[in-house]
Design a protein around this motif. Sequence first.
Motif, mmCIF file in Angstrom:
data_model
loop_
_atom_site.group_PDB
_atom_site.id
_atom_site.type_symbol
_atom_site.label_atom_id
_atom_site.label_comp_id
_atom_site.label_asym_id
_atom_site.label_seq_id
_atom_site.Cartn_x
_atom_site.Cartn_y
_atom_site.Cartn_z
ATOM 1 N N LEU A 1 0.832 -1.215 0.000
ATOM 2 C CA LEU A 1 0.000 0.000 0.000
ATOM 3 C C LEU A 1 0.859 1.255 0.000
ATOM 4 O O LEU A 1 0.488 2.274 -0.559
ATOM 5 C CB LEU A 1 -0.912 0.011 1.221
ATOM 6 C CG LEU A 1 -2.167 -0.812 1.063
ATOM 7 C CD1 LEU A 1 -3.028 -0.681 2.284
ATOM 8 C CD2 LEU A 1 -2.940 -0.334 -0.143
ATOM 9 N N LEU A 2 2.002 1.178 0.663
ATOM 10 C CA LEU A 2 2.832 2.374 0.728
ATOM 11 C C LEU A 2 3.656 2.560 -0.532
ATOM 12 O O LEU A 2 3.861 3.677 -1.001
ATOM 13 C CB LEU A 2 3.756 2.304 1.952
ATOM 14 C CG LEU A 2 3.016 2.349 3.283
ATOM 15 C CD1 LEU A 2 3.976 2.220 4.432
ATOM 16 C CD2 LEU A 2 2.228 3.634 3.402
ATOM 17 N N ASN B 1 -5.169 6.711 -4.596
ATOM 18 C CA ASN B 1 -4.889 7.481 -3.377
ATOM 19 C C ASN B 1 -5.202 6.690 -2.138
ATOM 20 O O ASN B 1 -6.131 6.935 -1.469
ATOM 21 C CB ASN B 1 -5.675 8.785 -3.399
ATOM 22 C CG ASN B 1 -5.127 9.663 -4.469
ATOM 23 O OD1 ASN B 1 -3.925 9.862 -4.554
ATOM 24 N ND2 ASN B 1 -6.006 10.161 -5.343
ATOM 25 N N VAL C 1 2.374 6.300 9.331
ATOM 26 C CA VAL C 1 2.398 5.447 8.138
ATOM 27 C C VAL C 1 1.031 5.409 7.461
ATOM 28 O O VAL C 1 0.917 5.612 6.251
ATOM 29 C CB VAL C 1 2.850 4.027 8.526
ATOM 30 C CG1 VAL C 1 2.891 3.147 7.308
ATOM 31 C CG2 VAL C 1 4.211 4.066 9.187
ATOM 32 N N ARG D 1 -0.489 8.137 5.050
ATOM 33 C CA ARG D 1 0.006 8.366 3.699
ATOM 34 C C ARG D 1 -1.044 8.012 2.663
ATOM 35 O O ARG D 1 -0.935 8.396 1.513
ATOM 36 C CB ARG D 1 1.254 7.525 3.456
ATOM 37 C CG ARG D 1 2.399 8.100 4.195
ATOM 38 C CD ARG D 1 3.555 7.163 4.314
ATOM 39 N NE ARG D 1 4.580 7.878 5.033
ATOM 40 C CZ ARG D 1 5.516 8.592 4.414
ATOM 41 N NH1 ARG D 1 5.554 8.642 3.113
ATOM 42 N NH2 ARG D 1 6.400 9.249 5.120
ATOM 43 N N ARG D 2 -2.050 7.284 3.079
ATOM 44 C CA ARG D 2 -3.131 6.938 2.161
ATOM 45 C C ARG D 2 -4.437 7.421 2.769
ATOM 46 O O ARG D 2 -4.553 7.583 3.978
ATOM 47 C CB ARG D 2 -3.193 5.424 1.953
ATOM 48 C CG ARG D 2 -1.973 4.850 1.342
ATOM 49 C CD ARG D 2 -1.993 4.992 -0.163
ATOM 50 N NE ARG D 2 -0.671 4.762 -0.723
ATOM 51 C CZ ARG D 2 0.172 5.726 -1.051
ATOM 52 N NH1 ARG D 2 -0.159 6.983 -0.895
ATOM 53 N NH2 ARG D 2 1.355 5.435 -1.541
ATOM 54 N N SER D 3 -5.436 7.581 1.913
ATOM 55 C CA SER D 3 -6.729 8.002 2.453
ATOM 56 C C SER D 3 -7.803 7.015 2.015
ATOM 57 O O SER D 3 -7.502 6.014 1.377
ATOM 58 C CB SER D 3 -7.059 9.404 1.968
ATOM 59 O OG SER D 3 -7.094 9.405 0.567
ATOM 60 N N TYR E 1 -8.058 2.737 1.636
ATOM 61 C CA TYR E 1 -6.710 2.256 1.915
ATOM 62 C C TYR E 1 -6.288 2.602 3.334
ATOM 63 O O TYR E 1 -5.584 1.832 3.986
ATOM 64 C CB TYR E 1 -5.718 2.833 0.912
ATOM 65 C CG TYR E 1 -5.911 2.273 -0.464
ATOM 66 C CD1 TYR E 1 -6.135 0.919 -0.636
ATOM 67 C CD2 TYR E 1 -5.882 3.076 -1.586
ATOM 68 C CE1 TYR E 1 -6.327 0.384 -1.888
ATOM 69 C CE2 TYR E 1 -6.069 2.552 -2.846
ATOM 70 C CZ TYR E 1 -6.289 1.204 -2.996
ATOM 71 O OH TYR E 1 -6.483 0.679 -4.234
#
Lengths: 342, 388
Positions: free
Chosen positions: A326-327, A342, B107, B110-112, B115
Amino acid sequence: MDAVILQVLNGLDKGGAYALIALGLTLVFGTLGVVNFAHGALFMIGAFCAVTFRKILTLEKVVLSETELSPWGTPLEIRTPFAQQWFGDFGNVLLDYSVPLSILLAIPVMLLIGIVMERGLIKHFYKRPHAEQILVTFGLAIVLQEIVKAFFGANPNPQPIPQVFMGAADLGVMVGMAEHVITYPKWRLVYLFFSLGVIGAVFAFLRFTTFGMVVRAGMSDRETVSMLGINIDRRFTIMFGIAAVVAGVAGVMYTPILPPDYTLGMDFLVLTFIVVVVGGMGSLPGAVLAGFTLGVVQSLASMTEVKDIIPGIDQVIIYLVAVIILLVRPRGLLGKRGVMEN
Amino acid sequence: MFSIPKKDAITFLLFALVVLTMPIWLSPFGASYPGLLQKFAIYALLAVGYNILFGLTGYLSFGHAAFLGVGSYAAVWSFKLLSMNPILALACAMIFSGIFALAIGYVSLRRSGIYFSILTLAFAQMSYKLAYSVLSPITHGENGLQLTLQDPRTIDLMFMERGVSLPTSSLFGIPMNGYEGFYFCAVILLIGFFIAQKIASSPFGMMLKGIKSNEDRMNYTGFNTKPYMLTAFVISGMYAGIAGGLLAVTDPLAGAERMQWTASGELVLMTILGGVGTLVGPVIGAWIIKYFENIFSAWNESILHNFFAFLPDNIEGFVVLISSKFVGEGWHLTLGSMFVLVVVFLPGGIMEGVRRISSWFLRRKDPTKDQEVVDPENMPKPSSEKGE
């Protein structure tokens, strides 16, 4: 080396289950754009189709014996299953193969449940944000699992493996290795091939039939397809039903490996969600690839050699992989560029 | 710092009144015993804290149970190593859960969207699994972390002799397990509620609401939204940690099952059921769910028989048969169906329902008001904050 091969094999059949559930989940996301937290519950309901089927087959006729007495002094009860009474030996065969045969029950039942679910509830959530879709399907999952609990109780219901597939196959011998090096339970092999077959069937259906072609067209551009005068909603509903069937038959065949209880769905849900995300939301090959990969990775991590180096890695490896994916690559392994990045 | 708008002050005073008189007004419902009252206060605090993240910013976290668990463990360790003083334990719980939330939040944020939910879920599951396996020296695995007679308790033992029985948590001599424990939790809840009120009406809170309605636009206007989100996440994690600490204060035992993802799910249920984005809503949701879990689940068929005794016999039998599936063991079924109904028909939760009904009544009773509010469609809807 042998141990590694064995672990890979072990991972593949678990990966088969992950892949099947994830396939349905991502199919629903790709067609309807809905994040379905109730998909694990569909897997569980499929498993309970097998339980029900066996219960029906083992309905018994009770006759009080006139001559014999039970150890307690009461007339002995002679129980004969109706299946045996009506079909004789064939009845016993039916009973023996109850798990694979339950697929025949599971397909119509799951199709019906899927379509009712989609038309009754999920239809109203196409346009709502993903968070609300997650919430409503999460609630639905609770309801479904409680209904199952009300009917079947809270204990696991073990299901037998058919006689033929009992025991282990010595795979090492087939490829010219010594005996008893790589032995593998036959039923797990069956499950592996079964899952590959179902995955192949789904892909073939989407690839080679007109219906599948329209669905694929709808996945990439829903509006244009409906402007061409095709009732895409109805086809997507049927796809939801098919996704439910895939999850259901995956559950049916998994019952001999893991006795189903009502929490089965929730246990699998989190894992398969991670599989879908790792594979890429809405990507069917991605779901399959990620399912098998994560299954294998998980069982490799549970080898003692690996656990000695990094303690506890077997417990968290799947989540760790998901976090890294995911990162680093949020669209997933095979996800399309620009879809939910996103 | 302590000045708040008049409307908020009234809400706060009413809330304080309701919370502090709980032992009185809950007794007709059979829920007025300390163990349950403490849970009411603790889970209300948890829900208030969760609402700072989910309600204000719209980020759906599925991992808050991890902070609850970390808070519990930290508090029990503080009992074991330092002192039985609950304030110290809560401070420990707050610090450790805050650090934990900082790491996870850094960590995950970093996503929304979905996710973010999956990332928090993954981290929480990792903590849960590790607490059961590798971290057993710290968490004591399946047995749970408990007090023992041999604990060092350095600070306490400087002032008193080691007792012969297991000590209980006490605030300067007041034991924390009966009604005193409830009032301690209630005071913490009120402080937490007050802080949440302040946050919601502060510029920081406005910023969070801005992120909820359109994060991209916030970024384009020149705000870096990430630090704000992270602060909200950490604050919310600390609330959960303190709630976990309070669970340990009232009953010094911590187990890993508190960290399972279904526990986070329950927290989400509470918030949604009551009303996301409102201050009081999540509290009501928490109370309803805890009430169901403890009281409703104890109902059985004989109670139902009494309840439906006015019906004709054959109908009564049927009604009891159906409704018995919804109570006792099956109370989750009621919870699940209630939840689905709320999400489908009342996305703003119970609070929106209350507002809809009250606005309906107000319009009916006072015809002059009708002229002021020309069109009910144009009224500021309670759900207008929800956006998206």
